[in-house]
Scaffold this active site. Structure first.
Site, mmCIF file in Angstrom:
data_model
loop_
_atom_site.group_PDB
_atom_site.id
_atom_site.type_symbol
_atom_site.label_atom_id
_atom_site.label_comp_id
_atom_site.label_asym_id
_atom_site.label_seq_id
_atom_site.Cartn_x
_atom_site.Cartn_y
_atom_site.Cartn_z
ATOM 1 N N ILE A 116 7.004 -1.043 -9.980
ATOM 2 C CA ILE A 116 7.992 -2.074 -10.307
ATOM 3 C C ILE A 116 7.320 -3.438 -10.493
ATOM 4 O O ILE A 116 7.697 -4.211 -11.378
ATOM 5 C CB ILE A 116 9.071 -2.124 -9.186
ATOM 6 C CG1 ILE A 116 9.833 -0.781 -9.135
ATOM 7 C CG2 ILE A 116 10.035 -3.280 -9.413
ATOM 8 C CD1 ILE A 116 10.683 -0.585 -7.882
ATOM 9 N N SER A 141 -3.127 -7.833 -7.040
ATOM 10 C CA SER A 141 -3.543 -6.468 -6.709
ATOM 11 C C SER A 141 -4.487 -6.543 -5.513
ATOM 12 O O SER A 141 -5.370 -7.392 -5.482
ATOM 13 C CB SER A 141 -4.260 -5.839 -7.902
ATOM 14 O OG SER A 141 -4.802 -4.588 -7.532
ATOM 15 N N ASP A 147 -4.562 -9.085 -1.027
ATOM 16 C CA ASP A 147 -4.090 -8.070 -0.083
ATOM 17 C C ASP A 147 -3.198 -8.812 0.904
ATOM 18 O O ASP A 147 -3.677 -9.641 1.686
ATOM 19 C CB ASP A 147 -5.293 -7.437 0.637
ATOM 20 C CG ASP A 147 -4.872 -6.376 1.640
ATOM 21 O OD1 ASP A 147 -3.697 -6.394 2.095
ATOM 22 O OD2 ASP A 147 -5.711 -5.530 1.985
ATOM 23 N N ASN A 183 6.500 -8.626 -4.009
ATOM 24 C CA ASN A 183 6.870 -7.254 -4.388
ATOM 25 C C ASN A 183 6.081 -6.185 -3.634
ATOM 26 O O ASN A 183 6.566 -5.059 -3.476
ATOM 27 C CB ASN A 183 6.656 -7.087 -5.901
ATOM 28 C CG ASN A 183 6.709 -5.638 -6.330
ATOM 29 O OD1 ASN A 183 7.781 -5.045 -6.445
ATOM 30 N ND2 ASN A 183 5.538 -5.032 -6.537
ATOM 31 N N SER A 242 15.042 -3.819 -0.296
ATOM 32 C CA SER A 242 15.636 -2.506 -0.542
ATOM 33 C C SER A 242 17.013 -2.505 0.101
ATOM 34 O O SER A 242 17.229 -3.191 1.108
ATOM 35 C CB SER A 242 14.766 -1.431 0.117
ATOM 36 O OG SER A 242 15.480 -0.218 0.201
ATOM 37 N N LYS A 271 12.272 -3.911 6.032
ATOM 38 C CA LYS A 271 12.994 -4.585 4.950
ATOM 39 C C LYS A 271 14.116 -5.471 5.508
ATOM 40 O O LYS A 271 14.426 -6.519 4.928
ATOM 41 C CB LYS A 271 13.544 -3.566 3.945
ATOM 42 C CG LYS A 271 12.444 -2.875 3.136
ATOM 43 C CD LYS A 271 11.663 -3.839 2.237
ATOM 44 C CE LYS A 271 10.777 -3.111 1.242
ATOM 45 N NZ LYS A 271 10.014 -4.027 0.361
ATOM 46 N N THR A 323 8.581 5.920 -8.785
ATOM 47 C CA THR A 323 7.250 5.282 -8.673
ATOM 48 C C THR A 323 6.415 6.057 -7.649
ATOM 49 O O THR A 323 6.933 6.943 -6.955
ATOM 50 C CB THR A 323 7.347 3.816 -8.160
ATOM 51 O OG1 THR A 323 7.825 3.840 -6.813
ATOM 52 C CG2 THR A 323 8.231 2.944 -9.022
HETATM 53 N N1 LIG Z 1 10.634 2.749 -5.804
HETATM 54 C C1 LIG Z 1 11.801 2.603 -5.175
HETATM 55 O O1 LIG Z 1 12.684 3.489 -5.217
HETATM 56 C C2 LIG Z 1 12.089 1.337 -4.407
HETATM 57 C C3 LIG Z 1 13.387 1.173 -3.891
HETATM 58 C C4 LIG Z 1 13.673 0.024 -3.181
HETATM 59 C C5 LIG Z 1 12.691 -0.934 -3.002
HETATM 60 N N2 LIG Z 1 11.420 -0.752 -3.509
HETATM 61 C C6 LIG Z 1 10.438 -1.808 -3.280
HETATM 62 O O2 LIG Z 1 9.874 -2.203 -4.520
HETATM 63 C C7 LIG Z 1 8.540 -2.716 -4.289
HETATM 64 C C8 LIG Z 1 7.580 -2.081 -5.279
HETATM 65 O O3 LIG Z 1 7.530 -0.684 -4.992
HETATM 66 P P1 LIG Z 1 7.178 0.434 -6.074
HETATM 67 O O4 LIG Z 1 8.268 1.423 -6.023
HETATM 68 O O5 LIG Z 1 6.787 -0.186 -7.347
HETATM 69 O O6 LIG Z 1 5.919 1.105 -5.349
HETATM 70 P P2 LIG Z 1 4.418 1.423 -5.816
HETATM 71 O O7 LIG Z 1 4.398 1.932 -7.212
HETATM 72 O O8 LIG Z 1 3.851 2.252 -4.723
HETATM 73 O O9 LIG Z 1 3.741 -0.019 -5.817
HETATM 74 C C9 LIG Z 1 3.545 -0.719 -4.625
HETATM 75 C C10 LIG Z 1 2.583 -1.832 -4.894
HETATM 76 O O10 LIG Z 1 2.332 -2.530 -3.661
HETATM 77 C C11 LIG Z 1 0.926 -2.624 -3.510
HETATM 78 N N3 LIG Z 1 0.499 -2.806 -2.122
HETATM 79 C C12 LIG Z 1 0.577 -1.942 -1.083
HETATM 80 N N4 LIG Z 1 0.010 -2.489 0.010
HETATM 81 C C13 LIG Z 1 -0.424 -3.723 -0.356
HETATM 82 C C14 LIG Z 1 -1.100 -4.759 0.311
HETATM 83 N N5 LIG Z 1 -1.487 -4.657 1.590
HETATM 84 N N6 LIG Z 1 -1.380 -5.899 -0.376
HETATM 85 C C15 LIG Z 1 -1.035 -6.026 -1.675
HETATM 86 N N7 LIG Z 1 -0.428 -5.065 -2.369
HETATM 87 C C16 LIG Z 1 -0.124 -3.924 -1.707
HETATM 88 C C17 LIG Z 1 0.380 -1.347 -4.122
HETATM 89 O O11 LIG Z 1 -1.012 -1.461 -4.351
HETATM 90 P P3 LIG Z 1 -1.981 -0.152 -4.397
HETATM 91 O O12 LIG Z 1 -1.839 0.425 -5.773
HETATM 92 O O13 LIG Z 1 -3.323 -0.731 -4.133
HETATM 93 O O14 LIG Z 1 -1.521 0.792 -3.334
HETATM 94 C C18 LIG Z 1 1.208 -1.324 -5.378
HETATM 95 O O15 LIG Z 1 0.691 -2.212 -6.328
HETATM 96 C C19 LIG Z 1 8.212 -2.417 -2.815
HETATM 97 O O16 LIG Z 1 8.388 -3.585 -2.045
HETATM 98 C C20 LIG Z 1 9.251 -1.370 -2.439
HETATM 99 O O17 LIG Z 1 9.539 -1.376 -1.066
HETATM 100 C C21 LIG Z 1 11.106 0.360 -4.215
#
Ligand SMILES: NC(=O)c1ccc[n+]([C@@H]2O[C@H](COP(=O)([O-])OP(=O)(O)OC[C@H]3O[C@@H](n4cnc5c(N)ncnc54)[C@H](OP(=O)(O)O)[C@@H]3O)[C@@H](O)[C@H]2O)c1
Length: 240
Positions: free
Chosen positions: A17, A37, A61, A88, A140, A167, A198
């Site tokens: 996202i 990143s 990070d 994010n 979320s 959250k 994702t």
């Molecule tokens: N997908 C869903 O259904 C959903 C629903 C509700 C809320 N969300 C929220 O949406 C946001 C994005 O999630 P997503 O679904 O896009 O997940 P994702 O594809 O797993 O992406 C998560 C991102 O966060 C990064 N990250 C993790 N730990 C980190 C750290 N210590 N410092 C900096 N970056 C870090 C990851 O980097 P790496 O690639 O290095 O791991 C990745 O770029 C999150 O906050 C999640 O809780 C998602």
């Protein structure tokens, strides 16, 4: 880039996202987007994948104070301000199953709650240099106390106590910043992207990143009359 371009930082923008939020904002004229990143190489690859001239990778990070500080220093030295911050970056370890251990609580809170708070805190001096600071917390609906308290509420069958509580903490952190900067005209809001396909959920989500990013992008672009201190998804406001 022009001196009036909005400087945008999206954390965790190397995929999912976050990458889509970065893409949608960078596609608008007058926005220069920093692709946050935690891994430098993944950031470079993600920025290149967009093929846009107004994006650049930035290593951050959010679980490391030193990494947050060097990212803030780099933005300060290059641009002297930040206009839009999208918190994010997030992790969902509960999906791996198993009990909610201390390690899981600490790691999850370190990214989802403390990471978002301390990134915001470190960037306040740069947001103060903006004429229209906007901060979006990507949370979320699993963080909603109201939904969790209702036996028939949304997502009742998902325990995920670690993620949910991280959250919920993020939501309070966002409200604290919204209150702190309300008089200054900042717009600080919380976004629920919805259940999205994702890596976070092993691609079990049903929604698209394009849809998931829309609400965050809208909140990032709010005008002076826009809302602050709200919790919403693309269909509208949701309860805390
Ligand atoms: N997908 C869903 O259904 C959903 C629903 C509700 C809320 N969300 C929220 O949406 C946001 C994005 O999630 P997503 O679904 O896009 O997940 P994702 O594809 O797993 O992406 C998560 C991102 O966060 C990064 N990250 C993790 N730990 C980190 C750290 N210590 N410092 C900096 N970056 C870090 C990851 O980097 P790496 O690639 O290095 O791991 C990745 O770029 C999150 O906050 C999640 O809780 C998602």
């Amino acid at each position: 880039m022009s001196a009036t371009d909005k400087i945008v930082l999206v954390t965790g923008a190397n995929k999912g996202i976050g990458l889509e939020i970065a893409k949608q904002l960078a596609s608008l004229q007058g926005h220069h987007v920093l692709i946050g990143s935690r891994d430098a190489e993944r950031g470079v690859e993600a920025a290149e994948s967009l093929g846009l001239p107004n994006v650049e990778p930035l290593t951050i990070d959010v679980s490391s104070d030193a990494s947050i500080a060097s990212a803030a220093e780099l933005i300060k030295s290059k641009y002297g301000r930040l206009d839009i911050l999208i918190n994010n970056a997030g992790i969902l370890q509960d999906i791996q199953g198993g009990p909610p251990t201390r390690a899981r609580f600490e790691e999850t809170f370190s990214v989802n709650a403390f990471g978002a708070a301390l990134t915001t805190e470190a960037l306040i001096p740069l947001l103060e240099q903006s004429s229209a600071a906007r901060v979006v917390f990507v949370s979320s609906d699993l963080g909603s106390l109201t939904f969790r308290a209702d036996p028939e509420g949304r997502n009742v069958d998902i325990p995920a106590v670690v993620y949910r509580s991280s959250k919920a903490a993020m939501n309070m952190i966002a409200l604290a910043y919204a209150a702190r900067f309300r008089e200054r005209g900042w717009k600080v809001n919380v976004h629920n992207p919805g259940w999205t396909k994702t890596d976070l959920n092993y691609n079990r989500g049903t929604g698209t990143v394009e849809d998931a990013a829309k609400g965050a992008v809208r909140l990032a672009l709010l005008g002076p009359d826009g809302e602050t201190g709200t919790y919403s998804e693309k269909e509208g406001v949701i309860p805390w």
